[in-house]
Design a protein around this motif. Structure first.
Motif, PDB file in Angstrom:
ATOM      1  N   ILE A 404       0.201  68.604  23.499  1.00 44.66           N
ATOM      2  CA  ILE A 404      -1.246  68.460  23.341  1.00 44.66           C
ATOM      3  C   ILE A 404      -1.796  68.761  24.554  1.00 44.66           C
ATOM      4  N   VAL A 405      -1.304  68.627  25.736  1.00 45.34           N
ATOM      5  CA  VAL A 405      -1.555  69.162  26.898  1.00 45.34           C
ATOM      6  C   VAL A 405      -2.105  70.741  26.907  1.00 45.34           C
ATOM      7  N   LYS A 406      -1.053  71.661  26.171  1.00 46.92           N
ATOM      8  CA  LYS A 406      -1.024  72.920  26.262  1.00 46.92           C
ATOM      9  C   LYS A 406      -2.185  73.280  25.277  1.00 46.92           C
ATOM     10  N   SER A 407      -2.799  72.481  24.488  1.00 49.94           N
ATOM     11  CA  SER A 407      -3.976  72.804  23.679  1.00 49.94           C
ATOM     12  C   SER A 407      -5.427  72.434  24.315  1.00 49.94           C
ATOM     13  N   THR A 408      -5.294  71.662  25.215  1.00 58.78           N
ATOM     14  CA  THR A 408      -6.529  71.455  25.702  1.00 58.78           C
ATOM     15  C   THR A 408      -6.990  72.508  26.899  1.00 58.78           C
ATOM     16  N   ALA A 409      -8.331  72.431  26.976  1.00 60.02           N
ATOM     17  CA  ALA A 409      -9.009  73.499  28.000  1.00 60.02           C
ATOM     18  C   ALA A 409      -8.302  73.185  29.460  1.00 60.02           C
ATOM     19  N   GLY A 410      -7.914  74.241  29.871  1.00 59.62           N
ATOM     20  CA  GLY A 410      -7.275  74.216  31.388  1.00 59.62           C
ATOM     21  C   GLY A 410      -6.134  73.312  31.580  1.00 59.62           C
ATOM     22  N   GLY A 411      -5.504  72.808  30.268  1.00 58.68           N
ATOM     23  CA  GLY A 411      -4.257  71.870  30.147  1.00 58.68           C
ATOM     24  C   GLY A 411      -4.658  70.760  31.023  1.00 58.68           C
ATOM     25  N   SER A 412      -5.734  70.477  31.047  1.00 57.84           N
ATOM     26  CA  SER A 412      -6.196  69.120  31.436  1.00 57.84           C
ATOM     27  C   SER A 412      -5.573  67.814  30.548  1.00 57.84           C
ATOM     28  N   GLY A 413      -5.417  67.920  29.402  1.00 57.70           N
ATOM     29  CA  GLY A 413      -4.828  66.662  28.524  1.00 57.70           C
ATOM     30  C   GLY A 413      -5.714  65.986  28.107  1.00 57.70           C
ATOM     31  N   LEU A 414      -7.003  66.256  28.304  1.00 59.93           N
ATOM     32  CA  LEU A 414      -8.262  65.245  27.863  1.00 59.93           C
ATOM     33  C   LEU A 414      -8.423  65.730  26.310  1.00 59.93           C
ATOM     34  N   VAL A 415      -8.481  64.375  25.598  1.00 55.80           N
ATOM     35  CA  VAL A 415      -8.418  64.367  24.052  1.00 55.80           C
ATOM     36  C   VAL A 415      -9.425  63.380  23.630  1.00 55.80           C
ATOM     37  N   THR A 416     -10.125  64.137  22.625  1.00 54.38           N
ATOM     38  CA  THR A 416     -11.173  63.281  22.080  1.00 54.38           C
ATOM     39  C   THR A 416     -10.696  63.176  20.414  1.00 54.38           C
ATOM     40  N   THR A 417     -10.421  62.064  19.994  1.00 56.74           N
ATOM     41  CA  THR A 417      -9.872  61.958  18.602  1.00 56.74           C
ATOM     42  C   THR A 417     -10.436  60.913  17.961  1.00 56.74           C
ATOM     43  N   TYR A 418     -10.462  60.740  16.435  1.00 55.12           N
ATOM     44  CA  TYR A 418     -10.603  59.687  15.727  1.00 55.12           C
ATOM     45  C   TYR A 418      -9.565  59.061  15.215  1.00 55.12           C
ATOM     46  N   ALA A 419      -8.336  59.673  15.376  1.00 55.41           N
ATOM     47  CA  ALA A 419      -6.960  59.063  14.974  1.00 55.41           C
ATOM     48  C   ALA A 419      -6.283  58.488  16.030  1.00 55.41           C
ATOM     49  N   PHE A 420      -5.797  57.160  15.799  1.00 56.29           N
ATOM     50  CA  PHE A 420      -5.161  56.665  16.842  1.00 56.29           C
ATOM     51  C   PHE A 420      -3.807  56.079  16.543  1.00 56.29           C
ATOM     52  N   GLU A 421      -2.840  55.869  17.523  1.00 58.26           N
ATOM     53  CA  GLU A 421      -1.504  55.544  17.195  1.00 58.26           C
ATOM     54  C   GLU A 421      -1.332  53.992  16.992  1.00 58.26           C
ATOM     55  N   TRP A 422      -2.513  53.164  17.522  1.00 61.04           N
ATOM     56  CA  TRP A 422      -2.306  51.881  17.380  1.00 61.04           C
ATOM     57  C   TRP A 422      -3.001  51.406  16.230  1.00 61.04           C
ATOM     58  N   GLY A 423      -2.102  51.023  15.308  1.00 64.73           N
ATOM     59  CA  GLY A 423      -2.681  50.883  13.752  1.00 64.73           C
ATOM     60  C   GLY A 423      -3.751  49.715  13.507  1.00 64.73           C
ATOM     61  N   TYR A 424      -3.557  48.397  14.239  1.00 61.74           N
ATOM     62  CA  TYR A 424      -4.224  47.673  13.857  1.00 61.74           C
ATOM     63  C   TYR A 424      -5.640  47.531  14.634  1.00 61.74           C
ATOM     64  N   LEU A 425      -5.539  48.155  16.157  1.00 60.04           N
ATOM     65  CA  LEU A 425      -6.541  48.309  16.997  1.00 60.04           C
ATOM     66  C   LEU A 425      -7.624  49.567  16.471  1.00 60.04           C
ATOM     67  N   ASP A 426      -6.914  50.591  15.614  1.00 56.47           N
ATOM     68  CA  ASP A 426      -7.567  51.475  14.900  1.00 56.47           C
ATOM     69  C   ASP A 426      -8.429  50.878  13.787  1.00 56.47           C
ATOM     70  N   MET A 427      -8.010  49.698  13.002  1.00 52.78           N
ATOM     71  CA  MET A 427      -8.745  49.291  11.802  1.00 52.78           C
ATOM     72  C   MET A 427      -9.801  48.389  12.325  1.00 52.78           C
ATOM     73  N   TRP A 428      -9.546  47.785  13.538  1.00 52.68           N
ATOM     74  CA  TRP A 428     -10.394  46.904  14.173  1.00 52.68           C
ATOM     75  C   TRP A 428     -11.765  47.730  14.711  1.00 52.68           C
ATOM     76  N   LEU A 429     -11.410  49.030  15.283  1.00 52.94           N
ATOM     77  CA  LEU A 429     -12.379  49.723  15.713  1.00 52.94           C
ATOM     78  C   LEU A 429     -13.397  49.952  14.776  1.00 52.94           C
ATOM     79  N   LYS A 430     -12.858  50.610  13.527  1.00 49.13           N
ATOM     80  CA  LYS A 430     -13.633  51.271  12.396  1.00 49.13           C
ATOM     81  C   LYS A 430     -14.338  50.081  11.576  1.00 49.13           C
ATOM     82  N   PHE A 431     -13.602  48.981  11.405  1.00 54.52           N
ATOM     83  CA  PHE A 431     -14.326  47.889  10.512  1.00 54.52           C
ATOM     84  C   PHE A 431     -14.845  46.789  11.129  1.00 54.52           C
ATOM     85  N   GLY A 432     -14.614  46.481  12.413  1.00 57.98           N
ATOM     86  CA  GLY A 432     -14.852  45.203  13.050  1.00 57.98           C
ATOM     87  C   GLY A 432     -14.323  43.883  12.457  1.00 57.98           C
TER      88      GLY A 432
END
Length: 568
Positions: A404-432
């Motif tokens: 992922i770091v290799k694909s970011t601008a300047g190799g900064s590793g800064l990522v913006t995404t709507y898909a998350f590894e933490w399954g239940y927190l992902d659902m809480w964020l989307k549904f409340g």
């Protein structure tokens, strides 16, 4: 002589009508992968193949809904992320899974509007909870539109949850064919094909030059089947998202051994189960997935709880079981290492040893990225804990994953995404909490019977409950509840539970009727209990024992006095 002996062994251990169907299913999966390769190489051929497959599925599903739904489940296993084949029209690409979903949804509308046969909507509480689940999806969509999320992220995020719309078809298919015969003839071979692909791929990348295998690697990655990553020495990690099915299958096999620990050993039945469990353990270990390992471990530990609380298991039984599990795991791990070294003369062991498995339990870049995501994700959740942020909500964080770091601008590793590894927190964020109540409430309602029967020492329900625990634990760190791969698991288990609960109730009714006949000269007998059991199978767990006792008492009283007595 050896050939004769093997043929006799096969006749004893394999059902007479199963080998031919097994070979046919495995051959079909091989052809499917060949077609996937052909479609990947030549777009025009892929378009033709996709159209033919979707039309064939629709014709099959119209004739046999149970077979059609089983084919949908099979595609989840052999197709993994769903892009094995795609319809490509210029810049517009639609995967085979989406086209199958659209065909299935069309069939669903026909059953609902024209035939009016969908039993989910006639099931009272279940129907209402299903509508509540759909309302939660509507809630997440409305909140997303109000907050002005990007339409691309919104659609891609919502898209995976839409698979829930097919739940009535899964339920209807289970009602249509209660024996679930197609599951045995298609899903088990699909798991076998998944194991075969995993083992062969591990062998190829461990022994051949990676440049030679570049086209195979590109097909594996670009069709979304999974990823192949170098670990160390000549060992590669062969991972596919659909390997969760192998993980759950291995848990089911181990759970079966535990719940049937007191039964007499019938070798021609138990040996295929040992082999089935062992093969799926090989896939589980070759995946090097810590989420899978965590889910399996937690579920198997919790499996002992009812037996320990009520002292239903002796120390001798527990030790025998743990020894069996240990042997299966060690032999599976040994086979994985053997596959990476099987050549003559044997290469030096190098890094391809048990150290590879132990290192997966320690922190490494992917694990560090998951931990780095946790803080920013929690901050976003706490901004709108009740209403949620809706589909397409994004989080920005620093990733430690080199890819992922290799694909970011300047190799900064800064990522913006709507898909998350933490399954239940992902659902809480989307549904409340509001939407989370609806969607998790539905899952609890459809899966709760497994835990209810498990606590009463029902082996089938216990196995399913342990599998559910493994799946829910995996979803903690690897999201599957927001993807067809995971939703397919939930819907399949719910469909199976529907048939199991109904068959359990019918068994109670049959037993009641049998005791009623034995005490037919009784004025009351068991008729009241049988009638109650027939009416919706309510209290089906208690009717049969009560009826049996009543019948025995009635029969004894009648034999002693020659006169029937009212007992209920």
């Amino acid at each position: 002589m050896t050939v004769w002996y093997l043929s006799q062994l096969a006749k004893r251990f394999i059902p007479k009508n199963y080998p031919g169907q097994l070979v046919l299913a495995l051959l079909s999966f091989f052809i499917f992968d060949l077609l996937s390769w052909l479609g990947w190489q030549y777009v025009w051929s892929g378009n033709i193949i996709v159209i033919i497959l979707v039309l064939l599925w629709y014709l099959v599903a119209c004739r046999s809904l149970s077979l059609g739904v089983t084919l949908l489940l099979t595609e989840l296993i052999v197709g993994s992320f769903g892009h094995s084949l795609s319809l490509v029209l210029g810049d517009f690409t639609v995967s085979l899974r989406i086209l199958l979903f659209l065909a299935a949804f069309t069939l669903l509308i026909w059953c609902l509007v024209i035939k009016r046969t969908l039993v989910v909507f006639k099931s009272g509480r279940l129907g209402w909870w299903y509508l509540t689940c759909l309302a939660a999806l509507g809630w997440g969509s409305a909140v997303a539109l109000l907050r002005g999320h990007g339409l691309a992220d919104f659609f891609l995020d919502l898209n995976n949850y839409l698979y829930l719309l097919l739940f009535p078809l899964y339920w209807e298919a289970a009602v249509e064919q209660k024996s679930l015969t197609w599951w045995r003839y298609l899903l088990l071979p699909a798991l076998g094909w998944l194991a075969f692909k995993t083992i062969i791929t591990l062998y190829l990348f461990s022994h051949l030059d990676t440049f030679t295998l570049l086209p195979y690697y590109q097909w594996w990655r670009q069709t979304g089947f999974g990823e192949i990553t170098y670990v160390s020495g000549n060992f590669f990690r062969v991972f596919s998202q659909s390997q969760i099915y192998a993980c759950l299958a291995s848990v089911a096999g181990l759970a079966y051994l535990w719940f049937n620990r007191n039964n007499a050993i019938i070798w021609h039945k138990i040996l295929p189960l040992y082999f089935f469990t062992w093969v799926n353990l090989i896939v589980l270990l070759a995946s090097l997935s810590r989420s899978f390992w965590l889910g399996s471990t937690v579920a198997l530990v919790l499996m002992f709880v009812p037996a320990l609380i009520y002292r239903r298991a002796s120390a001798n039984n527990l030790l025998k079981y743990l020894l069996t599990v240990f042997i299966l795991i060690i032999s599976a791990a040994g086979f994985v290492i053997f596959v990476t070294r099987v050549s003559w003369p044997l290469p030096p062991l190098g890094e391809a040893n048990a150290k590879i498995f132990s290192e997966r339990l320690t922190s490494e870049p992917a694990g560090q990225s998951r931990l780095k995501l946790l803080g920013p994700l929690w901050q976003e959740v706490t901004k709108h804990p009740l209403m949620g942020s809706g589909f397409g909500a994004t989080v920005t964080y620093y990733s430690a994953d080199p890819r992922i770091v290799k694909s970011t601008a300047g190799g900064s590793g800064l990522v913006t995404t709507y898909a998350f590894e933490w399954g239940y927190l992902d659902m809480w964020l989307k549904f409340g909490l509001i939407g989370l109540f609806g969607i998790l409430g539905f899952f609890i309602v459809v899966l709760w019977p497994a835990f209810k029967y498990w606590w009463r020492e029902n082996s089938k329900a216990g196995i399913l409950a342990v599998v559910i625990l493994a799946f829910l634990t995996i979803n903690l760190t690897t999201p599957y509840l927001n993807h067809p791969l995971g939703l397919g698991v939930i819907m399949a288990m719910a469909a199976y539970l529907s048939t199991f609960a109904e068959d359990h109730g019918r068994q109670a009714v049959d037993e009641c009727e049998w005791w009623t006949l034995r005490s037919s000269k009784s004025e009351g007998g068991c008729f009241g209990a049988c009638l109650s059991a027939r009416q919706g199978f309510r209290q089906k767990d208690n009717e049969a024992p009560a009826c049996r006792q009543a019948g025995k008492s009635s029969e004894a009283s009648f034999n002693q006095s020659g006169k029937a007595k009212t007992l209920l």
